[in-house]
Design a protein around this motif. Sequence first.
Motif, PDB file in Angstrom:
ATOM      1  N   SER A  50      -7.537   1.597   3.386  1.00 29.06           N
ATOM      2  CA  SER A  50      -6.377   2.399   3.772  1.00 29.06           C
ATOM      3  C   SER A  50      -6.385   2.658   5.274  1.00 29.06           C
ATOM      4  O   SER A  50      -5.379   2.430   5.963  1.00 29.06           O
ATOM      5  N   LEU A  51      -7.532   3.053   5.802  1.00 28.90           N
ATOM      6  CA  LEU A  51      -7.569   3.386   7.242  1.00 28.90           C
ATOM      7  C   LEU A  51      -7.376   2.138   8.089  1.00 28.90           C
ATOM      8  O   LEU A  51      -6.649   2.166   9.096  1.00 28.90           O
ATOM      9  N   GLU A  52      -7.937   1.003   7.652  1.00 29.94           N
ATOM     10  CA  GLU A  52      -7.757  -0.227   8.441  1.00 29.94           C
ATOM     11  C   GLU A  52      -6.278  -0.619   8.512  1.00 29.94           C
ATOM     12  O   GLU A  52      -5.768  -0.973   9.581  1.00 29.94           O
ATOM     13  N   ALA A  57      -6.392   4.577  -8.193  1.00 35.21           N
ATOM     14  CA  ALA A  57      -6.433   5.058  -6.797  1.00 35.21           C
ATOM     15  C   ALA A  57      -5.949   3.966  -5.855  1.00 35.21           C
ATOM     16  O   ALA A  57      -5.237   4.229  -4.875  1.00 35.21           O
ATOM     17  N   ARG A  58      -6.300   2.707  -6.177  1.00 32.50           N
ATOM     18  CA  ARG A  58      -5.849   1.582  -5.349  1.00 32.50           C
ATOM     19  C   ARG A  58      -4.328   1.467  -5.381  1.00 32.50           C
ATOM     20  O   ARG A  58      -3.672   1.348  -4.345  1.00 32.50           O
ATOM     21  N   LYS A  59      -3.774   1.560  -6.590  1.00 34.25           N
ATOM     22  CA  LYS A  59      -2.311   1.428  -6.792  1.00 34.25           C
ATOM     23  C   LYS A  59      -1.595   2.505  -5.954  1.00 34.25           C
ATOM     24  O   LYS A  59      -0.657   2.221  -5.213  1.00 34.25           O
ATOM     25  N   SER A  60      -2.122   3.722  -6.055  1.00 34.56           N
ATOM     26  CA  SER A  60      -1.519   4.855  -5.334  1.00 34.56           C
ATOM     27  C   SER A  60      -1.650   4.672  -3.821  1.00 34.56           C
ATOM     28  O   SER A  60      -0.688   4.843  -3.075  1.00 34.56           O
ATOM     29  N   MET A  61      -2.837   4.259  -3.396  1.00 30.80           N
ATOM     30  CA  MET A  61      -3.094   4.057  -1.950  1.00 30.80           C
ATOM     31  C   MET A  61      -2.176   2.966  -1.405  1.00 30.80           C
ATOM     32  O   MET A  61      -1.617   3.116  -0.308  1.00 30.80           O
ATOM     33  N   GLU A  62      -1.972   1.909  -2.168  1.00 28.42           N
ATOM     34  CA  GLU A  62      -1.144   0.801  -1.691  1.00 28.42           C
ATOM     35  C   GLU A  62       0.325   1.200  -1.612  1.00 28.42           C
ATOM     36  O   GLU A  62       1.040   0.762  -0.712  1.00 28.42           O
ATOM     37  N   MET A  63       0.749   2.103  -2.530  1.00 26.43           N
ATOM     38  CA  MET A  63       2.145   2.568  -2.420  1.00 26.43           C
ATOM     39  C   MET A  63       2.289   3.440  -1.167  1.00 26.43           C
ATOM     40  O   MET A  63       3.243   3.290  -0.399  1.00 26.43           O
ATOM     41  N   SER A  64       1.304   4.321  -0.930  1.00 25.40           N
ATOM     42  CA  SER A  64       1.362   5.157   0.277  1.00 25.40           C
ATOM     43  C   SER A  64       1.388   4.289   1.521  1.00 25.40           C
ATOM     44  O   SER A  64       2.080   4.605   2.500  1.00 25.40           O
ATOM     45  N   ARG A  65       0.692   3.148   1.482  1.00 24.44           N
ATOM     46  CA  ARG A  65       0.673   2.261   2.644  1.00 24.44           C
ATOM     47  C   ARG A  65       2.066   1.637   2.838  1.00 24.44           C
ATOM     48  O   ARG A  65       2.584   1.595   3.963  1.00 24.44           O
ATOM     49  N   ARG A  66       2.713   1.250   1.756  1.00 26.63           N
ATOM     50  CA  ARG A  66       4.079   0.691   1.865  1.00 26.63           C
ATOM     51  C   ARG A  66       5.036   1.791   2.334  1.00 26.63           C
ATOM     52  O   ARG A  66       5.941   1.550   3.128  1.00 26.63           O
ATOM     53  N   TRP A  67       4.785   3.052   1.892  1.00 25.07           N
ATOM     54  CA  TRP A  67       5.647   4.150   2.345  1.00 25.07           C
ATOM     55  C   TRP A  67       5.368   4.487   3.808  1.00 25.07           C
ATOM     56  O   TRP A  67       6.243   4.998   4.510  1.00 25.07           O
ATOM     57  N   ALA A  68       4.158   4.175   4.290  1.00 22.33           N
ATOM     58  CA  ALA A  68       3.847   4.384   5.711  1.00 22.33           C
ATOM     59  C   ALA A  68       4.725   3.454   6.549  1.00 22.33           C
ATOM     60  O   ALA A  68       5.308   3.875   7.563  1.00 22.33           O
ATOM     61  N   GLN A 117      -5.326   7.477   2.353  1.00 22.62           N
ATOM     62  CA  GLN A 117      -5.564   7.846   0.972  1.00 22.62           C
ATOM     63  C   GLN A 117      -6.759   7.027   0.461  1.00 22.62           C
ATOM     64  O   GLN A 117      -7.601   6.606   1.265  1.00 22.62           O
ATOM     65  N   GLY A 118      -6.866   6.833  -0.859  1.00 22.71           N
ATOM     66  CA  GLY A 118      -7.991   6.058  -1.392  1.00 22.71           C
ATOM     67  C   GLY A 118      -8.851   6.849  -2.356  1.00 22.71           C
ATOM     68  O   GLY A 118      -9.926   6.411  -2.756  1.00 22.71           O
ATOM     69  N   GLY A 119      -8.418   8.070  -2.709  1.00 26.40           N
ATOM     70  CA  GLY A 119      -9.157   8.855  -3.704  1.00 26.40           C
ATOM     71  C   GLY A 119     -10.591   9.098  -3.260  1.00 26.40           C
ATOM     72  O   GLY A 119     -10.861   9.300  -2.066  1.00 26.40           O
ATOM     73  N   MET A 120     -11.518   9.030  -4.222  1.00 24.82           N
ATOM     74  CA  MET A 120     -12.934   9.294  -3.928  1.00 24.82           C
ATOM     75  C   MET A 120     -13.699   7.984  -3.723  1.00 24.82           C
ATOM     76  O   MET A 120     -14.922   7.960  -3.837  1.00 24.82           O
TER      77      MET A 120
END
Length: 390
Positions: free
Chosen positions: A206-208, A163-174, A195-198
């Motif tokens: 992610s929100l910060e 979930a971290r890996k995915s969240m960090e990619m979404s952050r780079r895509w942001a 993001q950040g899953g459960m």
Amino acid sequence: MLQFDLLKTDPSSHARRGTLTLNHGVVQTPIFMPVGTYGTVKGVMPRSLHEMGAQIILGNTFHLWMRPGLDIMKGFGGLHQFEKWDKPILTDSGGFQVWSLGEMRKITEEGVTFASPVNGDKLFMSPEVSMQIQTILNSDIVMQLDECTPYETKGHLTTEAEARKSMEMSRRWAVRSKDEFARLENPNALFGIVQGGMFENLRQESLEALVEMDFPGYAIGGVSVGEPKEQMLQIMAHTPHRLPAHKPRYLMGVGTPEDLVQGVADGVDMFDCVMPTRNARNGTVFTRFGDLKLRNARHKNDPQPLDTSCTCHACAGASGVSWDQGGRDGFSRAYMHHLDRCGEMLGPMLTTIHNLHYYLNLMREVRESLDAGQFSQFRAQFKSDRARGV
Ligand SMILES: CNc1nc2c(CCNCC3CCCC3)c3nc(N)[nH]c(=O)c3cc2[nH]1
Ligand SMILES: [Zn+2]
């Protein structure tokens, strides 16, 4: 352009009443946004959407890119002119839809490669491509390209590390979405997606990071993806109210009437969900007093409308006077049951109008209760009405 004005906050919850001013008009929040994937809210004319009080509808980058394609969209100057909807439109970035393609896609840091479900062509979607498409669509609210972190894959629950890996990619895509959006000089509003899953700690990170990037509005993604209800409620309790109070908060893909009222209490301003339209097409009707299945034989001879308190065209006809107020212009459950049994196209047209009217009216009653400082009383009444049974 986007201007969000906070009018009132509820003293006993995170609920708030606001006004969202966009390029194509003003939206009162909290709001439900009907979903119109292929440039149409299935089976509903724009005039009916106006009549039922729809203020903003959704379009889909992915689907509209596939069909009718960008050249035609460009020729019409965007989605508003093409589908003849003159109020605000929000488009999703296409990420969630590509994910739904399952095996037919390959994800890299650069973007997503996949085969077109329409003609098999090899296609590539990146934050930059998504921004270029949404700029052509000229939607009032644009979503960053993100990866909707799955809840589980082939029975394997997504781990915190995944979930971290995915969240960090979404952050780079942001970041890439924001840069491309600025380069294109798009005058509309771009939302970041949390993001950040459960995992609440990942949601916080992610929100910060997204708040640091100062988007005009924020969405909460990665829920309503097959997780147990209590997990979704946990994320709803954690994330929305931690986002900036003076910016709009959009909970993606949620939910039942109960989820919407809970979401408002958790501080959410905007909702979208396919339930009212999709369930309408399979004869499931939402009403103030509970849900009903049109197929059920008990409706066979019932003269009452779908919802005796409803003023929509299906329940109250041209007069708009509900059954409870003495109106008798609506269609009966007997007739709706008959249309369902015959598979007549008027059936889904009427149940869709009713279900959308129900969701939009529910949010209107929520707004009025917030204006009157009566939201907690409204919640109690809503809960007992829905438990009454139809
Ligand atoms: C149904 N559950 C759910 N939907 C999600 C959606 C889609 C929301 N609805 C978009 C409309 C549907 C067709 C036209 C646009 C999500 N979208 C994105 N980008 N990211 C998510 O994490 C994301 C997560 C989601 N969860
Ligand atoms: Zn109705």
